[in-house]
Design a protein around this motif. Structure first.
Motif, PDB file in Angstrom:
ATOM      1  N   ASP A  35      -1.753  19.544  62.655  1.00  8.52           N
ATOM      2  CA  ASP A  35      -2.412  18.459  61.925  1.00  8.52           C
ATOM      3  C   ASP A  35      -2.571  18.901  60.469  1.00  8.52           C
ATOM      4  OD1 ASP A  35      -4.355  16.771  60.725  1.00  8.52           O
ATOM      5  OD2 ASP A  35      -5.148  16.253  62.703  1.00  8.52           O
ATOM      6  N   GLU A  36      -1.920  18.183  59.540  1.00  7.13           N
ATOM      7  CA  GLU A  36      -1.916  18.602  58.127  1.00  7.13           C
ATOM      8  C   GLU A  36      -3.318  18.787  57.573  1.00  7.13           C
ATOM      9  OE1 GLU A  36       0.487  16.461  55.388  1.00  7.13           O
ATOM     10  OE2 GLU A  36       2.205  16.362  56.726  1.00  7.13           O
ATOM     11  N   ALA A  39      -4.525  22.197  58.970  1.00  5.09           N
ATOM     12  CA  ALA A  39      -3.553  23.289  59.100  1.00  5.09           C
ATOM     13  C   ALA A  39      -4.092  24.598  58.543  1.00  5.09           C
ATOM     14  CB  ALA A  39      -2.247  22.917  58.409  1.00  5.09           C
TER      15      ALA A  39
END
Length: 323
Positions: A35-36, A39
């Motif tokens: 998950d950006e 991250a």
């Protein structure tokens, strides 16, 4: 073993093999699943070393991920893990954290090691094999890899790029990127583009030189010779004599209409004699006899005190354009 929560991923992976580009690609895909937004919290990237602490690794593996995604613990040079850390990971894999994915990255790791076996038990696809392709499969791979980048790469251009750069896929990828930029207008990379824009850094293999001489490509043969490091003319001459004899054998069977027997007579696989058969077509039997005579004369000259390089290069040019 079950997949990690809602990710479709296994609890652990071993990315192993000498093909660095394949390993980097596999690792990038795993990182891309993070998950950006979280991250920075959910990626723990380490490199194995002698002083690596097993407790620290265990704590990282058992940490709960931030957010709804998963946590990725990535360890490079996994073949260099201290025994205490390796054993700690093996124990961990018997009851892994459902919110964490472990990725071990190694250029090599023997299949009979406890660590390899432990990861292999995780699932059918837990070991990602990054063994390099065989040399004969590399040109086709390069053409396909270039196409994925939107570049049309000729097969001859692919072979030339391999000859100049070597088989390091990471370096080849960079060269393709550069060639793609240079040929952006056409999107088509030819052998001429490679020769004009890629410096030769790979060590010249003797068979490359022999193939060029047998095929009559004098310019290529001389260029390859120039890039050899301290070549032994007598050693190359011995290899050239062997190649001439192979061509004579191939030519004889071709004249009898028994081309299919060439591979078995030479003790090679069919694919291994394709270049020999192709080169044999440019000679007559008499020309091949003349080439062998010229090889014998060259050996006498060198052993008699003549300049080895001059005598040898005269022979190369004669074989490329036999009278």
């Amino acid at each position: 073993m079950a997949q990690q929560r809602g990710t479709g991923l296994l609890p652990a992976y071993l990315v192993v093999g000498a093909d660095q580009l394949k390993r980097e690609t596999a690792i990038s895909r795993l990182k891309g699943r993070l998950d950006e937004g979280f991250a920075v919290f959910n990626l723990d990237e380490r490199t194995a070393s002698g002083d690596m602490d097993p407790t620290s690794v265990a704590i990282s593996l058992n940490t709960v991920p931030v957010g709804q995604g998963f946590r990725l613990v990535l360890i490079h040079d996994a073949n260099k893990l201290p025994k205490a850390v390796s054993e700690s990971i093996i124990t961990y894999l018997t009851n892994p954290n459902p919110g964490c994915v472990l990725c071990l990255d190694a250029e090599k790791l023997a299949k009979n090691t406890r660590l390899y076996k432990a990861v292999a038990k995780v699932g059918k696809r837990s070991v990602i094999d990054c063994t390099p392709l065989r040399a004969r499969d590399m040109p086709a791979y390069l053409v396909k890899h270039a196409a994925a980048k939107g570049i049309v790469l000729d097969m001859d251009a692919a072979r030339e790029l391999l000859s100049r750069t070597g088989e390091d896929t990471t370096l080849l990828d960079r060269q393709l990127q550069t060639l793609g930029e240079l040929c952006r207008d056409t999107g088509h990379v030819t052998i001429r583009d490679v020769r004009e824009n890629v410096a030769r850094t790979a060590e010249v293999k003797p068979w490359e030189f022999l193939d060029a001489v047998a095929a009559g490509r004098a310019e290529v043969a001389l260029e390859l010779y120039r890039h050899m490091q301290n070549p032994s003319q007598l050693a190359l001459l011995a290899l050239l004599v062997r190649r001439m004899r192979e061509l004579m054998c191939a030519r004889a069977f071709m004249d009898r209409g028994q081309t299919a027997r060439i591979a078995s007579e030479l003790g090679r696989q069919e694919w291994q004699v394709r270049s020999v058969v192709q080169s044999a077509r440019r000679f007559t039997g008499e020309q091949l006899v003349s080439c062998l005579d010229a090889c014998a004369a060259c050996e006498r000259e060198i052993k008699g005190g003549a300049d080895p390089e001059t005598s040898f290069l005269h022979l190369v040019l004669f074989i490329c354009q036999p009278a």
